[in-house]
Design a protein around this motif. Structure first.
Motif, PDB file in Angstrom:
ATOM      1  N   ASN A 331      -4.681   4.637   7.050  1.00  0.00           N
ATOM      2  CA  ASN A 331      -4.316   5.979   7.507  1.00  0.00           C
ATOM      3  C   ASN A 331      -2.843   6.105   7.854  1.00  0.00           C
ATOM      4  OD1 ASN A 331      -6.771   7.867   7.679  1.00  0.00           O
ATOM      5  ND2 ASN A 331      -7.575   5.944   8.508  1.00  0.00           N
ATOM      6  N   MET A 332      -2.224   5.036   8.343  1.00  0.00           N
ATOM      7  CA  MET A 332      -0.779   5.083   8.565  1.00  0.00           C
ATOM      8  C   MET A 332      -0.042   5.325   7.253  1.00  0.00           C
ATOM      9  SD  MET A 332      -0.250   1.946  11.255  1.00  0.00           S
ATOM     10  CE  MET A 332      -0.466   2.154  13.024  1.00  0.00           C
ATOM     11  N   ILE A 333      -0.479   4.633   6.204  1.00  0.00           N
ATOM     12  CA  ILE A 333       0.149   4.831   4.893  1.00  0.00           C
ATOM     13  C   ILE A 333      -0.167   6.227   4.359  1.00  0.00           C
ATOM     14  CG2 ILE A 333       0.263   3.993   2.511  1.00  0.00           C
ATOM     15  CD1 ILE A 333       1.511   2.104   4.584  1.00  0.00           C
ATOM     16  N   GLU A 334      -1.403   6.645   4.509  1.00  0.00           N
ATOM     17  CA  GLU A 334      -1.835   7.944   3.984  1.00  0.00           C
ATOM     18  C   GLU A 334      -1.035   9.097   4.575  1.00  0.00           C
ATOM     19  OE1 GLU A 334      -4.359  10.906   2.068  1.00  0.00           O
ATOM     20  OE2 GLU A 334      -3.774   8.839   1.643  1.00  0.00           O
ATOM     21  N   TYR A 335      -0.732   9.036   5.858  1.00  0.00           N
ATOM     22  CA  TYR A 335      -0.111  10.187   6.518  1.00  0.00           C
ATOM     23  C   TYR A 335       1.390  10.024   6.799  1.00  0.00           C
ATOM     24  CZ  TYR A 335      -4.846  11.918   7.158  1.00  0.00           C
ATOM     25  OH  TYR A 335      -6.124  12.381   6.927  1.00  0.00           O
ATOM     26  N   PHE A 336       1.901   8.783   6.788  1.00  0.00           N
ATOM     27  CA  PHE A 336       3.282   8.611   7.238  1.00  0.00           C
ATOM     28  C   PHE A 336       4.129   7.694   6.362  1.00  0.00           C
ATOM     29  CE2 PHE A 336       0.803   9.797  11.012  1.00  0.00           C
ATOM     30  CZ  PHE A 336       1.474  10.971  11.338  1.00  0.00           C
ATOM     31  N   TYR A 337       3.637   7.318   5.197  1.00  0.00           N
ATOM     32  CA  TYR A 337       4.460   6.502   4.300  1.00  0.00           C
ATOM     33  C   TYR A 337       5.162   7.420   3.300  1.00  0.00           C
ATOM     34  CZ  TYR A 337       5.819   2.797   1.031  1.00  0.00           C
ATOM     35  OH  TYR A 337       6.535   1.941   0.230  1.00  0.00           O
ATOM     36  N   PRO A 338       6.494   7.439   3.274  1.00  0.00           N
ATOM     37  CA  PRO A 338       7.205   8.423   2.442  1.00  0.00           C
ATOM     38  C   PRO A 338       7.122   8.160   0.945  1.00  0.00           C
ATOM     39  CG  PRO A 338       8.760   6.913   3.463  1.00  0.00           C
ATOM     40  CD  PRO A 338       7.426   6.605   4.055  1.00  0.00           C
ATOM     41  N   TYR A 339       6.647   6.965   0.558  1.00  0.00           N
ATOM     42  CA  TYR A 339       6.629   6.613  -0.861  1.00  0.00           C
ATOM     43  C   TYR A 339       5.210   6.436  -1.402  1.00  0.00           C
ATOM     44  CZ  TYR A 339      11.618   5.513  -0.216  1.00  0.00           C
ATOM     45  OH  TYR A 339      12.961   5.568   0.047  1.00  0.00           O
ATOM     46  N   ARG A 340       4.231   7.084  -0.798  1.00  0.00           N
ATOM     47  CA  ARG A 340       2.859   6.880  -1.277  1.00  0.00           C
ATOM     48  C   ARG A 340       2.657   7.412  -2.693  1.00  0.00           C
ATOM     49  NH1 ARG A 340       1.713  11.499   2.238  1.00  0.00           N
ATOM     50  NH2 ARG A 340       0.815  13.179   0.968  1.00  0.00           N
ATOM     51  N   ASN A 341       3.600   8.218  -3.166  1.00  0.00           N
ATOM     52  CA  ASN A 341       3.489   8.788  -4.519  1.00  0.00           C
ATOM     53  C   ASN A 341       4.043   7.864  -5.596  1.00  0.00           C
ATOM     54  OD1 ASN A 341       6.106   9.279  -3.366  1.00  0.00           O
ATOM     55  ND2 ASN A 341       6.551  10.634  -5.083  1.00  0.00           N
ATOM     56  N   VAL A 342       4.675   6.735  -5.222  1.00  0.00           N
ATOM     57  CA  VAL A 342       5.251   5.866  -6.256  1.00  0.00           C
ATOM     58  C   VAL A 342       4.516   4.532  -6.363  1.00  0.00           C
ATOM     59  CG1 VAL A 342       7.534   6.940  -6.107  1.00  0.00           C
ATOM     60  CG2 VAL A 342       7.024   4.938  -4.676  1.00  0.00           C
ATOM     61  N   MET A 343       3.351   4.434  -5.726  1.00  0.00           N
ATOM     62  CA  MET A 343       2.532   3.231  -5.884  1.00  0.00           C
ATOM     63  C   MET A 343       1.799   3.278  -7.219  1.00  0.00           C
ATOM     64  SD  MET A 343       0.678   2.798  -2.197  1.00  0.00           S
ATOM     65  CE  MET A 343       0.958   4.200  -1.153  1.00  0.00           C
ATOM     66  N   ASP A 344       1.532   2.112  -7.773  1.00  0.00           N
ATOM     67  CA  ASP A 344       0.760   2.057  -9.010  1.00  0.00           C
ATOM     68  C   ASP A 344      -0.698   2.426  -8.775  1.00  0.00           C
ATOM     69  OD1 ASP A 344       2.967   1.316 -10.456  1.00  0.00           O
ATOM     70  OD2 ASP A 344       2.525  -0.827 -10.414  1.00  0.00           O
ATOM     71  N   LYS A 345      -1.238   2.016  -7.644  1.00  0.00           N
ATOM     72  CA  LYS A 345      -2.637   2.314  -7.342  1.00  0.00           C
ATOM     73  C   LYS A 345      -2.786   3.706  -6.747  1.00  0.00           C
ATOM     74  CE  LYS A 345      -4.897  -2.151  -6.628  1.00  0.00           C
ATOM     75  NZ  LYS A 345      -5.654  -2.993  -5.654  1.00  0.00           N
ATOM     76  N   ASN A 346      -3.948   4.309  -6.969  1.00  0.00           N
ATOM     77  CA  ASN A 346      -4.302   5.551  -6.303  1.00  0.00           C
ATOM     78  C   ASN A 346      -4.722   5.197  -4.878  1.00  0.00           C
ATOM     79  OD1 ASN A 346      -5.465   7.857  -5.279  1.00  0.00           O
ATOM     80  ND2 ASN A 346      -6.727   8.282  -7.080  1.00  0.00           N
ATOM     81  N   TRP A 347      -3.903   5.554  -3.895  1.00  0.00           N
ATOM     82  CA  TRP A 347      -4.163   5.141  -2.522  1.00  0.00           C
ATOM     83  C   TRP A 347      -5.520   5.649  -2.022  1.00  0.00           C
ATOM     84  CZ3 TRP A 347      -2.514   1.256  -0.003  1.00  0.00           C
ATOM     85  CH2 TRP A 347      -2.684   1.162   1.379  1.00  0.00           C
ATOM     86  N   ASP A 348      -5.976   6.763  -2.530  1.00  0.00           N
ATOM     87  CA  ASP A 348      -7.263   7.305  -2.113  1.00  0.00           C
ATOM     88  C   ASP A 348      -8.404   6.346  -2.411  1.00  0.00           C
ATOM     89  OD1 ASP A 348      -8.816   9.728  -1.163  1.00  0.00           O
ATOM     90  OD2 ASP A 348      -9.728   9.441  -3.137  1.00  0.00           O
ATOM     91  N   GLN A 349      -8.250   5.528  -3.454  1.00  0.00           N
ATOM     92  CA  GLN A 349      -9.309   4.599  -3.848  1.00  0.00           C
ATOM     93  C   GLN A 349      -9.178   3.229  -3.182  1.00  0.00           C
ATOM     94  OE1 GLN A 349     -11.882   5.616  -5.816  1.00  0.00           O
ATOM     95  NE2 GLN A 349     -10.893   7.621  -5.620  1.00  0.00           N
ATOM     96  N   VAL A 350      -8.041   2.971  -2.567  1.00  0.00           N
ATOM     97  CA  VAL A 350      -7.771   1.635  -2.024  1.00  0.00           C
ATOM     98  C   VAL A 350      -8.675   1.301  -0.843  1.00  0.00           C
ATOM     99  CG1 VAL A 350      -6.033   0.260  -0.800  1.00  0.00           C
ATOM    100  CG2 VAL A 350      -5.419   1.488  -2.894  1.00  0.00           C
ATOM    101  N   LEU A 351      -8.943   2.281   0.016  1.00  0.00           N
ATOM    102  CA  LEU A 351      -9.770   2.029   1.194  1.00  0.00           C
ATOM    103  C   LEU A 351     -11.140   1.486   0.790  1.00  0.00           C
ATOM    104  CD1 LEU A 351     -10.170   2.182   4.245  1.00  0.00           C
ATOM    105  CD2 LEU A 351     -10.838   4.581   3.973  1.00  0.00           C
TER     106      LEU A 351
END
Length: 707
Positions: A331-351
């Protein structure tokens, strides 16, 4: 902050750390009060130091901070003893005092001492303790920390959340077999828990210990048999927090936001309409006051995570706390990481992917590896396990080779010796290529370790990995290598780090920050630059043919503006930031352009900036500033791709990691994260150049200026 509870290893009290290489342990025969005091005993030579330290999150605001404590000393000489207080933030020390200026030595009975510092606004971690240098013995007891004349315990208990201690000794959660249905349900719970954490008024006012509220609801949640039961439990859980009133001042989500919150998981879940509506209502009427768990720092909106207990006294957290660690980080990454759009993985699926990995981590080592792996998925060279990774360090080993190695032309190459006298012992030459380690090809080892070396790009990953490939838990390893075009094999003797000049691998430049090369070319090494040097550099180099700026290092002073102004003749934008929002978690917007203002006299010669994979963070930002000069050429190879001030994250088990907390972009919205600073001319060192002792990048820079 007492020493009355023995630590798990028996040598220090619970939560206390040992720094230095003197003996630091509990003493039951001498104390100021209670049964124990902390004792530090120097070794016979007395040429080092020892310290005991305790760290706490800097969650409370104030103007001044005072450490009080009692100290007793015996035969202290050739050094001093004192209390120690250090405030860190943004990856650096912001304020520090260890009473060195008091010069306390000799033999003294129990005496109370104190240290007072200004309390920095961007403080993240407070370290307190005692220190001994030189020879002798010192004892410490009864520490007290005061902010603005109030004891920190008194301040801490202002919030009801801090009075909740039900799960201090464990989560009391037993998980059934982890199947697909349970993973889906826990995935949903983690996302709801995070949404409420950062938006619900009662939680953000500090009325609830949100970690412990998760542990309270989990047993009942695990017992639900179907979607209807599950949803009703969640609705009751949310309703117990209190009514969320209609928000009259909640800002609309920015239409021009660079990144917006992604709440599609609510719509796409199998939750009933009532629960979905409740969650959307809470987000739309989210809390707008002072937040208990988050605030934005002064550095262009860098997040500061507050009241996040690291639970350092449980180095191997139980299943409930391991799931909490995953929820917290995701959730820290989901709401406060400024570069979540440049990861190779879809962060929504990582959890969902990591739920079974964290719950089923059956040892402290496996837990640390699971944490390190998800940190790696963020693809940020700043991120790593910077604290608490004891078992990983044991696995990698505490013996090191006598030489530096680096990947050159995709080969693992000996580039220098830590201690020159070890060259004759090891018998490998500069430029020799390591091909196998303990009968495994280097390429195979690299492939197997990639998930456990967080990095923005492969150049930075190989840079970090090269430090560890020849490490071992034994003092000797078998290697195969190529030297003078012949394949050779030997048993390589390894050494403890403290017997090597280990950090010389990062100190490549001259001690002096600038010098004149042949052909009227100026050379600047940012590794040792001081602000006071900039004026001299401008005066000395103003009539040179060209200037070479070496940033294959981390600058010792912040000079993008003071030195960068020398290379532009008008106001010139070179960067802009994205900043997050506590009012709308998950939203990031651009700042205005950051510009260089010209010096009174602009430089008219050529400028060549040298970068490589050691160019990271502030070094990359500095290169961005120099790059906009009209006569500037960037040469070298890929930089580390981790730009922006860092934010610290603490996870259960005392794990410490960081993220790039600010998004750094060029004025045309091009990101620097992961990409790094792209050279105008790519120049890579060669194995042949290493063997001949050539600095091929410096030679290329000279050639560009001369031709």
């Amino acid at each position: 902050m007492s020493f009355e509870q023995e630590g798990r290893k028996g040598n220090l009290a619970k939560g206390w750390l040992k720094w230095g290489n003197y003996t630091s342990e509990l003493d039951s025969s001498i104390s100021h009060s209670g049964k124990y005091a902390a004792q530090i005993i120097s070794h016979s030579s007395g040429d080092s130091f020892g310290s005991v330290a305790y760290n706490i999150p800097a969650n409370l605001d104030g103007k001044s901070i005072t450490l009080k404590g009692f100290m007793k000393i015996e035969d202290v000489k050739d050094g001093f003893a004192g209390l120690l207080l250090r405030i860190d933030g943004g990856g650096t020390s912001l304020a520090f005092n260890n009473m060195q200026n008091k010069g306390v030595k000799g033999t003294k009975a129990w005496t109370e001492y104190s240290i007072t510092l200004k309390y920095p606004a961007n403080a993240e971690t407070i370290y307190l303790g005692g220190i001994l240098t030189g020879k002798g013995k010192a004892w410490f007891d009864d520490f007290e920390l005061i902010i603005d004349e109030k004891n920190i315990e008194e301040l801490k208990n202002v919030y009801p959340a801090n009075k909740d201690n039900e799960f201090d000794n464990g989560s009391k959660v037993d998980f059934p077999v982890i199947d697909k249905k349970l993973v889906n349900d826990l995935n949903l719970l983690g996302k709801i828990w995070g949404l409420l954490k950062y938006t619900h008024p009662a939680i953000q006012k500090g009325k609830y210990h949100w970690d412990y509220e998760l542990l309270r609801v989990l047993p009942k949640y695990l017992e639900t048999q179907n979607v209807t039961e599950r949803d009703q439990l969640l609705i009751n859980w949310i309703d117990k927090l209190g009514t969320v009133k209609k928000c009259r001042q909640c800002p609309e989500m920015k239409s021009d936001a660079f990144l917006s919150p992604d709440l599609s998981w609510i719509k796409n879940s199998n939750m009933g309409a009532r629960l979905k509506k409740k969650l959307i209502f809470i987000f739309n009427n989210r809390y707008q006051g002072k937040h208990f768990y988050i605030k934005m720092g002064q550095s262009a909106g860098k997040p500061k995570f507050l009241h996040e207990n690291p639970y350092a006294d449980m180095p191997y957290p139980d299943e409930g706390f391991r799931l909490l660690a995953l929820y917290r980080y995701w959730n820290m990454i989901e709401y406060f990481y400024p570069y979540r759009n440049v990861m190779d993985k879809n962060w929504d699926q990582v959890l969902k992917e990591y739920i079974p990995k964290f719950i089923n981590a059956k040892s402290e080592l496996k837990y640390e590896l699971a944490a390190l792996q998800i940190i790696g998925d963020v693809q940020d060279t700043h991120a790593n396990l910077w604290g608490g990774a004891d078992k990983i360090n044991d696995l990698r080993g505490h013996f090191y080779p006598p030489f530096h190695v680096r990947f050159i032309e995709e080969k693992l190459v000996v580039t220098d010796y830590y201690n020159p006298e070890l060259k004759e012992v090891a018998r490998l030459k500069i430029g020799d290529i390591i091909t196998q380690i303990n009968n495994r090809p280097v390429e195979a080892i690299v492939d197997s370790l990639k998930p456990y070396y967080p990095a923005s790009n492969n150049a930075a990953r190989l840079r970090n990995m090269s430090q560890d490939l020849l490490r071992s838990d034994k003092d000797e390893i078998s290697i195969q290598y190529k030297s003078s075009d012949k394949n050779r094999k030997k048993e390589l003797v390894l050494y403890k780090k403290d017997s090597l000049n280990y950090y010389s691998r990062y100190r490549k430049g001259d001690q002096k920050s600038h010098k004149m090369l042949d052909d009227n070319i100026g050379y600047i090494n940012l590794e040792s630059i001081k602000q006071s040097d900039v004026k001299t550099i401008k005066k000395t180099f103003k009539d040179t043919k060209g200037i070479i700026i070496d940033i294959r290092n981390y600058p010792s002073a912040f000079v993008p503006f003071s030195l960068g102004s020398f290379f532009v003749s008008s106001s010139t934008p070179f960067a802009k930031f994205t900043y997050g929002s506590v009012q709308t978690p998950g939203e990031f917007a651009f700042t205005k352009d950051i510009s260089l203002s010209p010096s009174s006299q602009a430089y008219h010669g050529k400028v060549v900036v040298i970068v490589n994979e050691f160019t990271q963070s502030q070094a990359e930002y500095t290169a961005m500033a120099f790059k906009v000069g009209k006569r500037t050429t960037i040469i070298g190879n890929t930089t580390a791709g981790a730009d922006g001030n860092i934010s610290t994250i603490m996870l259960p088990g005392g794990l410490k990691t960081v993220i790039s907390g600010v998004g750094v972009y060029y004025p045309d919205d091009t990101p620097t994260q992961r990409i790094g600073i792209e050279p105008n001319i790519k120049v890579n060192p060669t194995i042949e150049g290493i063997r001949k002792g050539k600095d091929e990048l410096l030679n290329k820079a000279i050639d560009i200026i001369n031709n």
